[in-house]
Design a protein around this motif. Sequence first.
Motif, short mmCIF file in Angstrom:
data_model
loop_
_atom_site.label_atom_id
_atom_site.label_comp_id
_atom_site.label_asym_id
_atom_site.label_seq_id
_atom_site.Cartn_x
_atom_site.Cartn_y
_atom_site.Cartn_z
N LYS A 1 0.89 -1.06 -0.17
CA LYS A 1 -0.07 -0.04 0.09
C LYS A 1 0.90 1.40 0.08
N ASN A 2 1.95 1.37 1.03
CA ASN A 2 2.72 2.41 0.99
C ASN A 2 3.67 2.88 0.00
N ILE B 1 8.13 7.14 16.87
CA ILE B 1 8.08 8.05 15.58
C ILE B 1 6.39 8.73 15.80
N PHE B 2 5.41 8.20 16.18
CA PHE B 2 4.14 8.98 16.63
C PHE B 2 3.96 9.07 17.95
N ARG C 1 -3.30 -0.58 11.87
CA ARG C 1 -2.33 -1.57 12.75
C ARG C 1 -2.86 -1.85 13.84
N ARG D 1 0.07 14.55 12.51
CA ARG D 1 0.45 14.45 11.12
C ARG D 1 0.59 15.70 10.42
N PRO D 2 1.57 16.56 11.01
CA PRO D 2 1.94 17.83 10.54
C PRO D 2 2.50 17.66 9.12
N VAL D 3 2.46 18.86 8.03
CA VAL D 3 3.15 18.74 6.89
C VAL D 3 4.14 19.79 6.60
N ASP D 4 4.62 20.27 7.70
CA ASP D 4 5.57 21.32 7.69
C ASP D 4 6.93 21.06 6.78
N LEU D 5 7.33 19.80 6.99
CA LEU D 5 8.63 19.19 6.12
C LEU D 5 8.34 19.25 4.67
N ARG E 1 -4.69 9.98 4.52
CA ARG E 1 -2.97 10.99 4.63
C ARG E 1 -2.60 10.75 3.52
N SER F 1 11.27 12.17 7.45
CA SER F 1 9.76 11.77 7.00
C SER F 1 9.56 11.21 5.89
N VAL F 2 9.16 9.86 5.86
CA VAL F 2 8.60 9.22 4.51
C VAL F 2 7.82 9.94 3.60
N GLY F 3 6.77 10.63 3.95
CA GLY F 3 6.04 11.28 3.01
C GLY F 3 6.84 12.65 2.37
N ASP G 1 5.06 0.61 11.93
CA ASP G 1 3.71 0.03 11.51
C ASP G 1 3.59 -1.52 11.90
C1 EPZ Z 1 4.14 7.03 6.30
O1 EPZ Z 1 3.34 7.88 6.91
C2 EPZ Z 1 3.49 5.73 6.13
N1 EPZ Z 1 2.05 6.17 5.35
C3 EPZ Z 1 2.96 5.58 7.66
O2 EPZ Z 1 2.19 4.12 7.46
C4 EPZ Z 1 4.16 5.06 8.35
O3 EPZ Z 1 3.66 4.73 9.70
C5 EPZ Z 1 5.07 6.35 8.62
O4 EPZ Z 1 5.37 6.73 7.16
C6 EPZ Z 1 6.41 5.87 9.11
O5 EPZ Z 1 6.93 4.84 8.68
C7 EPZ Z 1 2.23 6.10 4.12
O6 EPZ Z 1 3.14 5.86 3.57
C8 EPZ Z 1 1.04 6.08 3.22
P1 EPZ Z 1 6.33 10.30 8.25
P2 EPZ Z 1 4.08 9.50 6.99
O7 EPZ Z 1 6.15 11.51 7.56
O8 EPZ Z 1 4.76 9.77 5.75
C9 EPZ Z 1 6.51 13.64 11.67
C10 EPZ Z 1 0.23 2.70 8.07
O9 EPZ Z 1 -0.13 2.06 8.92
N2 EPZ Z 1 6.23 14.63 10.76
O10 EPZ Z 1 7.57 9.56 8.08
O11 EPZ Z 1 2.96 10.55 7.36
C11 EPZ Z 1 5.00 13.06 12.07
O12 EPZ Z 1 4.44 13.90 12.81
C12 EPZ Z 1 0.68 4.23 7.85
O13 EPZ Z 1 0.37 2.15 6.70
C13 EPZ Z 1 6.62 16.03 10.80
O14 EPZ Z 1 6.81 16.42 11.82
O15 EPZ Z 1 5.15 9.39 8.21
C14 EPZ Z 1 5.58 11.78 12.54
O16 EPZ Z 1 5.77 12.00 13.89
C15 EPZ Z 1 0.50 4.92 9.09
N3 EPZ Z 1 6.38 16.88 9.91
C16 EPZ Z 1 6.92 11.49 11.89
O17 EPZ Z 1 7.32 12.75 11.33
C17 EPZ Z 1 6.11 16.56 8.37
O18 EPZ Z 1 6.11 17.43 7.67
C18 EPZ Z 1 7.09 10.25 10.84
O19 EPZ Z 1 6.06 10.77 9.85
C19 EPZ Z 1 5.94 14.95 8.21
C20 EPZ Z 1 6.02 14.47 9.25
#
Ligand code: EPZ
Length: 425
Positions: A25-26, A330-331, A374, A125-129, A96, A166-168, A308
């Motif tokens: 999925k991811n 992470i979260f 999860r 789930r901020p998007v600042d990065l 998301r 950050s992955v996203g 996850d």
């Molecule tokens: C991806 O989410 C996955 N989703 C998540 O899977 C996974 O848990 C996560 O990566 C970590 O591996 C998809 O790929 C669709 P992050 P993502 O940005 O990209 C902080 C599942 O169960 N952050 O790595 O949203 C954030 O708050 C899902 O399949 C910022 O602060 O994860 C978090 O604490 C759940 N600012 C940490 O980074 C930002 O701009 C990790 O987030 C972005 C993130």
Amino acid sequence: MENKDFFLIKKCDGLRGEVSISGCKNAALPIMAATLLSGGKTTLKNVPMLSDIRNMSEILTCFGASITQKNKNELIIDTENILHTIAPYDLTCKLRGSFLVMGPMLARMKKVRLSLPGGCPIGSRPVDLHLKGFAALGATITKGAGFVEVKAEELIGTKIYLDFPSVGATENILMAATLAKGKTTIENAAAEPEIADLANFLNKMGARITGAGTDTITVNGVDKLKGIKYSIMPDRIEAGTFMIASAMTNGDVLIKDIIPEHIKPLTAKLLEMGADLEITNDTIRVRADKICTAKDVKTLPFPGFPTDMQAQMTALLSLSKGTGIVTETIFENRFMHVAELCRMGAQIKVEGHCAVVEGKRSLSGTKVSASDLRAGAALVLAGLAAKGQTQVFNIHHIDRGYENLDIKLKNLGAQIERIERTPLQ
Ligand code: EPZ
């Protein structure tokens, strides 16, 4: 429509047999977003049929893409005629991952407006990065009531340092940078396997990316990308979920069509806990004829233990010998499954980012609710191992990320039924 469907699960004395793992999925979500960069026709194989995938398809369609489903797990996505640059809230709030269309749309259409992705139970789930990366590439960011708009006549390559891997954000910036002028370097980038799969896909489209899978990714911008044929990599988290299911039920399960390298942190932990694993280049056999020994687990960015898999591991520790400490780095709020597991008799105490799990000899079935994807999977696993019967509600969360979970478990000998109670529309 409130979803009243639930899984009715009875204790299983050892899952046995083989299970083939679906596409990831991811990986599929960012790759579907990346098709917007081509302006051509892309065929994606091994796409898992999940509600998140269907929602992403709807978002691409509302931009003007045309999508046909050829076989059960094959999508043909034509993005020649992208006419719109606004995605409606009722679509983007469902997942998301919808935010991943921002980078490709910025690069392709020079502007895009999205509602800010809702938080979800596991965190704000901020998007600042993501936005910091787009601004560094030259975009103008406008934030309004619940939405954000990014615009750029031209994207110019630059050096971007991510405060957190950050992955996203890594995926979004990577996709935008493929059509930027000049060279972009992303430092402290995420190194998850899904990033490497996305980079492989983009390079096949004609992008020039090196370093994906490490903490420093370099992109040399190109003028154009083309539509291609591609097969999505297997889902390491689904694989890990079945590995734990076998260990929790003292089973013997062969998990097939996977890349064992992607789930090494879990493999290592299960071996430490006393499970018996046989690993080949595309399968892992998991046997546990005795109760596992509890070990501490700390979630970290790849190649650390995946967040996850944290809920599923917490469920396994609930039935292991001894006490294990689970640390979620992470979260900020990813222990919702704990209260539900405790209702099944688990002995778990949450202290901030840690959960102290005191292993018990057994759990007892009861009614529980999934709070997120999860956590829901963890409750299903607990139901397979618990005495009596368990009803897991809010299974729409599970359907977001697991293709036919109940059918796959039933084929391994589990007694699990999907009870449909949502009135027909
Ligand atoms: C991806 O989410 C996955 N989703 C998540 O899977 C996974 O848990 C996560 O990566 C970590 O591996 C998809 O790929 C669709 P992050 P993502 O940005 O990209 C902080 C599942 O169960 N952050 O790595 O949203 C954030 O708050 C899902 O399949 C910022 O602060 O994860 C978090 O604490 C759940 N600012 C940490 O980074 C930002 O701009 C990790 O987030 C972005 C993130």
